[in-house]
Motif scaffolding. Structure first.
Motif, PDB file in Angstrom:
ATOM      1  N   UNK A  34       0.864  -1.179   0.000  1.00 26.57           N
ATOM      2  CA  UNK A  34       0.000   0.000   0.000  1.00 26.57           C
ATOM      3  C   UNK A  34       0.902   1.230   0.000  1.00 26.57           C
ATOM      4  N   UNK A  35       0.674   2.117  -0.955  1.00 28.55           N
ATOM      5  CA  UNK A  35       1.570   3.256  -1.183  1.00 28.55           C
ATOM      6  C   UNK A  35       0.822   4.571  -0.988  1.00 28.55           C
ATOM      7  N   UNK A  55       8.346  -5.590  -3.483  1.00 30.16           N
ATOM      8  CA  UNK A  55       8.316  -4.182  -3.878  1.00 30.16           C
ATOM      9  C   UNK A  55       8.220  -3.242  -2.695  1.00 30.16           C
ATOM     10  N   UNK A  56       7.642  -3.723  -1.561  1.00 25.39           N
ATOM     11  CA  UNK A  56       7.528  -2.838  -0.394  1.00 25.39           C
ATOM     12  C   UNK A  56       8.901  -2.478   0.161  1.00 25.39           C
ATOM     13  N   UNK A  57       9.916  -3.252  -0.210  1.00 28.65           N
ATOM     14  CA  UNK A  57      11.275  -2.958   0.237  1.00 28.65           C
ATOM     15  C   UNK A  57      11.965  -1.955  -0.695  1.00 28.65           C
ATOM     16  N   UNK A  58      11.294  -1.625  -1.790  1.00 29.50           N
ATOM     17  CA  UNK A  58      11.891  -0.699  -2.745  1.00 29.50           C
ATOM     18  C   UNK A  58      11.527   0.732  -2.438  1.00 29.50           C
ATOM     19  N   UNK A  59      12.029   1.621  -3.280  1.00 29.97           N
ATOM     20  CA  UNK A  59      11.800   3.048  -3.049  1.00 29.97           C
ATOM     21  C   UNK A  59      10.601   3.527  -3.854  1.00 29.97           C
ATOM     22  N   UNK A  60       9.743   4.307  -3.204  1.00 27.17           N
ATOM     23  CA  UNK A  60       8.613   4.928  -3.888  1.00 27.17           C
ATOM     24  C   UNK A  60       9.068   6.310  -4.331  1.00 27.17           C
ATOM     25  N   UNK A  61       9.058   6.523  -5.652  1.00 28.69           N
ATOM     26  CA  UNK A  61       9.538   7.768  -6.227  1.00 28.69           C
ATOM     27  C   UNK A  61       8.396   8.356  -7.046  1.00 28.69           C
ATOM     28  N   UNK A  62       7.677   9.290  -6.480  1.00 23.45           N
ATOM     29  CA  UNK A  62       6.476   9.794  -7.152  1.00 23.45           C
ATOM     30  C   UNK A  62       5.458   8.685  -7.253  1.00 23.45           C
ATOM     31  N   UNK A  63       4.992   8.416  -8.479  1.00 22.02           N
ATOM     32  CA  UNK A  63       3.993   7.346  -8.658  1.00 22.02           C
ATOM     33  C   UNK A  63       4.649   6.022  -9.001  1.00 22.02           C
ATOM     34  N   UNK A  64       5.992   5.994  -8.995  1.00 22.10           N
ATOM     35  CA  UNK A  64       6.669   4.749  -9.368  1.00 22.10           C
ATOM     36  C   UNK A  64       7.380   4.134  -8.176  1.00 22.10           C
ATOM     37  N   UNK A  65       7.325   2.798  -8.137  1.00 21.51           N
ATOM     38  CA  UNK A  65       8.057   2.085  -7.102  1.00 21.51           C
ATOM     39  C   UNK A  65       9.139   1.264  -7.793  1.00 21.51           C
ATOM     40  N   UNK A  66      10.316   1.242  -7.143  1.00 26.04           N
ATOM     41  CA  UNK A  66      11.452   0.553  -7.748  1.00 26.04           C
ATOM     42  C   UNK A  66      11.717  -0.739  -7.015  1.00 26.04           C
TER      43      UNK A  66
END
Ligand code: FES
Length: 112
Positions: A34-35, A55-66
């Motif tokens: 959940x972002x 993906x929850x361990x990645x970085x949320x950058x604007x509307x994109x998750x890495x």
């Protein structure tokens, strides 16, 4: 959008500030990220379509998750893969806000 079968509690709005991601587990162990994107909430499957990264361990950058594993990116609004090495989209889920409570909607096909 398909009919929602179950609304899964997804924690407090006040504890998920903008730019942060929370892992929620569904009743059949579905992993859902959940972002909070500037006060708008989005939920996606927490399993990278490249090779299963969380993906929850990645970085949320604007509307994109890495993805933290190999750097693929997904648009959390649509689930679309926006950067290689992932090409397939992740599933998205509806999010409901009730006061300070968040819920993620699971559809009949979410469980498989
Ligand atoms: S597992 Fe996500 S980019 Fe490879």
């Amino acid at each position: 959008m398909t009919d929602v079968e179950t609304w899964v509690p997804a924690g407090k709005v006040s504890e998920l500030p903008p730019g942060r991601v929370r892992l929620v587990t569904g009743p059949e162990d579905q992993r859902i990220a959940v972002c909070n994107v500037d006060g708008e909430f989005y939920a996606i499957e927490d399993v990278c379509t490249h090779d299963g990264g969380s993906l929850d361990q990645g970085e949320l950058d604007g509307v994109e998750i890495e993805c933290p594993r190999h750097g693929a990116r997904f648009d959390v609004r649509t689930g679309a893969a926006t950067l290689m090495p992932a090409v397939m989209p992740v599933q998205t889920y509806p999010v409901r806000v009730e006061g300070d409570d968040l819920f993620v909607g699971l559809t009949p096909e979410s469980g498989s």
